[in-house]
Design an enzyme around this catalytic site. Structure first.
Site, PDB file in Angstrom:
ATOM      1  N   ASP A 283       0.834  -1.198   0.000  1.00 19.43           N
ATOM      2  CA  ASP A 283       0.000   0.000   0.000  1.00 19.43           C
ATOM      3  C   ASP A 283       0.869   1.248   0.000  1.00 19.43           C
ATOM      4  OD1 ASP A 283      -1.846   1.991   0.503  1.00 19.43           O
ATOM      5  OD2 ASP A 283      -2.953   0.831   1.980  1.00 19.43           O
ATOM      6  N   HIS A 386      -8.894  -1.004  -8.698  1.00 23.59           N
ATOM      7  CA  HIS A 386      -8.606   0.169  -7.877  1.00 23.59           C
ATOM      8  C   HIS A 386      -7.387   0.935  -8.385  1.00 23.59           C
ATOM      9  CE1 HIS A 386      -9.002   2.447  -4.151  1.00 23.59           C
ATOM     10  NE2 HIS A 386      -7.713   2.296  -3.913  1.00 23.59           N
TER      11      HIS A 386
END
Length: 478
Positions: A283, A386
């Site tokens: 992330d 995403h």
């Protein structure tokens, strides 16, 4: 939420390692100062007053793990921030896979400066423990009381960030610890300006955020007159600062809401790397870096800020706007997916963060090919992935500097984890940053069914305080 929000994106503090090469014997004498005043590019630069190598020049894995076990540091996964491992040189590189780990006992020596160009806690490397807390001014409190409060808070932050005790009634919680890279950051909410009679000084960029389809917001845990972000590499140091800030509020303000978060501890990995969030995904791959030529332009209000030139009042010069969201991850649903299904939702491999479009020896930083297909003509990076939807080049260059914390508040009444991301992102203009990307996500992000936005806030964070001044003085005394 964006790939900037969650996986890909314009994320947390610059990736890298906290410099440190002290042995356990010399760690107590070392003082590593992370200067958030930055170079012109905005990057923070570690400075070591002691740079003695460990005995023998290397640290064994056994010593590293033994030290980690002895210190009992908190464990956690970072949401969108870099994971840090102290390196063998004074400026460990985020791109190096050969950095040598060092004992974690040196972590307490890290010090971040308070009197800097931009407030600390924005480009500072993300710490292992964080607290977010919002206050409302008490009934009858106005501009005078707010100024006195910010003066108290600024002095307390300066002292604690230097590893000193609070000026009055210190609780001794952090007595045995060093500064531990503590940062305390202050911001003003939309409602603050009416409460203090300063409506004419309220920035246009602080207009309330629009509604989004994934919002299920609890108003009691949203917004607030004042906002404080606390981060540190030691949980007790962070808690000590939280209590000091709460005590300093006195009768001038009361807590509206508070949230607690965590990230991977510096040194928990053998070399610097992008961390993982609670979904297990790497992330923060595309987080903007202070070394990029347009970093300051995208993240900070210009030093020459004025309503005529930038739409921002002069007191916001060198400041930024923070969007704060409590984003619940529906982990039970997410974990029912196969690894392949999870990768298709994100658009990246779970193992190493490489794009699903692949390439020769694809790694996390390999450029994503949005047009590449398989033998059946299917896009390798799904149309609703995403990582595809939130790319800055798919959103008019919209950029955010994400600096979140993960959270886990136990099991809710339905027996499912109350866990996710305390999302914090920074930008010079929230309408062009967060709002632009979130609107795009509302139109078909595959990740949206696995997250829920439960609280929200937008805060104007002024530039850093000069020596002898307090944060927000230009607003409150201008």
């Amino acid at each position: 939420m964006a790939d900037q929000d969650l996986v890909e994106g314009d994320s947390a503090a610059p990736e890298g390692a906290r410099a440190g090469t002290e042995s356990a014997a010399t760690a107590a004498r070392a003082r590593a100062t992370t200067n958030d005043a930055q170079s012109p590019s905005g990057s923070s630069k570690p400075r070591l007053e002691s740079d003695a190598p460990p005995p023998g020049g290397t640290i064994s894995r056994r010593l590293l793990l033994g030290t980690a076990g002895a210190t009992g540091l908190a464990l956690g996964a970072a949401g969108g921030a870099a994971g840090y491992a102290a390196g063998s040189s004074s400026t460990a590189s985020s791109s190096s896979s050969t950095e040598q780990a060092v004992p974690l006992s040196s972590l307490g020596a890290g010090e971040v400066m308070f009197h800097v160009k931009h407030q600390p806690g924005i480009t500072t490397p993300l710490q292992a423990r964080g607290h977010l807390v919002a206050f409302d001014l008490a009934a009858g409190a106005g501009r005078k009381e707010a100024a006195a409060l910010l003066r108290r808070w600024s002095e307390t932050a300066r002292r604690l960030m230097a590893g000193e005790a609070a000026a009055q009634d210190d609780t001794d919680v952090a007595r045995d610890a060093g500064p531990s890279s503590l940062t305390v950051t202050f911001g003003f909410g939309h409602s603050f300006f009416a409460r203090t009679g300063l409506e004419k000084q309220r920035p246009e960029s602080l207009d309330p955020l629009p509604d989004f389809s994934s919002d299920q917001l609890d108003k009691t845990r949203s917004n607030g007159d004042l906002w404080v972000q606390i981060g540190a590499d030691d949980a007790l140091v962070a808690f000590h600062a939280l209590r000091a800030v709460q005590k300093d509020a006195g009768r001038a303000a009361r807590v509206r809401w508070q949230m607690n978060g965590f990230n991977r501890s510096p040194g928990a990995t053998t070399h610097p790397m992008t961390a993982r969030n609670l979904m297990g995904q790497i992330d923060g791959t595309r987080n903007p870096k202070p070394t990029e030529s347009d970093f300051d332009e995208r993240i900070f209000v210009p030093a020459s800020a004025s309503p005529a030139t930038s739409g921002d009042p002069e007191w916001m010069a060198n400041g930024s706007y923070a969007v704060v969201r409590r984003i619940r991850m529906l982990l039970d649903d997410w974990e029912q997916l196969s690894v392949k299904e999870q990768e298709d939702v994100i658009g990246r491999r779970k193992s190493d963060g490489a794009p699903l479009s692949g390439g020769t020896k694809a790694i996390e930083t390999t450029a994503m090919d949005l047009e590449k297909t398989d033998s059946q003509g299917n896009l390798l990076v799904p149309i609703n992935a995403h990582a595809r939807i939130t790319r800055p080049d798919q959103n008019g260059g919209a950029a955010m500097l994400r600096r979140p914390f993960s959270f886990h508040d136990g099991i809710d009444a339905k027996g499912v984890p109350d866990a996710g991301l305390l999302f914090v992102c920074w930008q010079a203009d929230p309408l062009r940053g967060f709002v632009t990307v979130q609107r795009k996500l509302d139109r078909g992000d595959a990740l949206s069914k696995f997250v829920r936005h439960e609280s929200s806030g937008l805060f104007a964070v002024p530039g850093g305080a000069a020596e002898g001044e307090y944060v927000g003085q230009g607003l409150l005394e201008g």
